[in-house]
Design a protein around this motif. Sequence first.
Motif, PDB file in Angstrom:
ATOM      1  N   UNK A  41      -6.445  14.267  -7.955  1.00  0.00           N
ATOM      2  CA  UNK A  41      -7.166  14.336  -9.225  1.00  0.00           C
ATOM      3  C   UNK A  41      -7.994  13.057  -9.344  1.00  0.00           C
ATOM      4  N   UNK A  42      -9.272  13.196  -9.676  1.00  0.00           N
ATOM      5  CA  UNK A  42     -10.141  12.043  -9.880  1.00  0.00           C
ATOM      6  C   UNK A  42     -10.566  12.016 -11.341  1.00  0.00           C
ATOM      7  N   UNK A  43     -10.239  10.920 -12.021  1.00  0.00           N
ATOM      8  CA  UNK A  43     -10.596  10.772 -13.427  1.00  0.00           C
ATOM      9  C   UNK A  43     -12.074  10.505 -13.620  1.00  0.00           C
ATOM     10  N   UNK A  44     -12.525  10.533 -14.869  1.00  0.00           N
ATOM     11  CA  UNK A  44     -13.925  10.321 -15.203  1.00  0.00           C
ATOM     12  C   UNK A  44     -14.406   8.936 -14.774  1.00  0.00           C
ATOM     13  N   UNK A  45     -13.509   7.965 -14.733  1.00  0.00           N
ATOM     14  CA  UNK A  45     -13.892   6.608 -14.331  1.00  0.00           C
ATOM     15  C   UNK A  45     -13.668   6.358 -12.840  1.00  0.00           C
TER      16      UNK A  45
END
Length: 134
Positions: A41-45
């Motif tokens: 999972x890659x967050x918005x930041x």
Amino acid sequence: MAVKTYSPKDITVIVAGTIITGFAEDTFVTLERDSEAFVKIVGADGEVARSASADLSGTIVLTLLGTSNSNDILSALSSADQLSLSGEFPVLIKDELGNSLHTAPSAWIQKTASKEYAAEVGDNEWTLQCSELL
């Protein structure tokens, strides 16, 4: 560097305590997990996290010559399961010349082999489902 040797004759497959024999000419054992081990999972930041999957289930496909006596064994296991609904069994697959060892403490036949009759001996493909494929 040491030479490593692979021999298809040294792959042992044991299903329900019985050694399976009479494998097909080309690929004769396929093992595959049903889920990926981790999900990224890659967050918005841009921070990256991963989740480990608890799903250890998998599929084993055994491809046998049409003349293999092991077809009778697998067929009997499948028939018994359909009658009693208690046809789970252990599976062990080992490369006797290497370090590979695969186990499935609880497996069952998901799909019996299709039957085909021709001028030459054909293959029978058996699909086994496993609650855990280790």
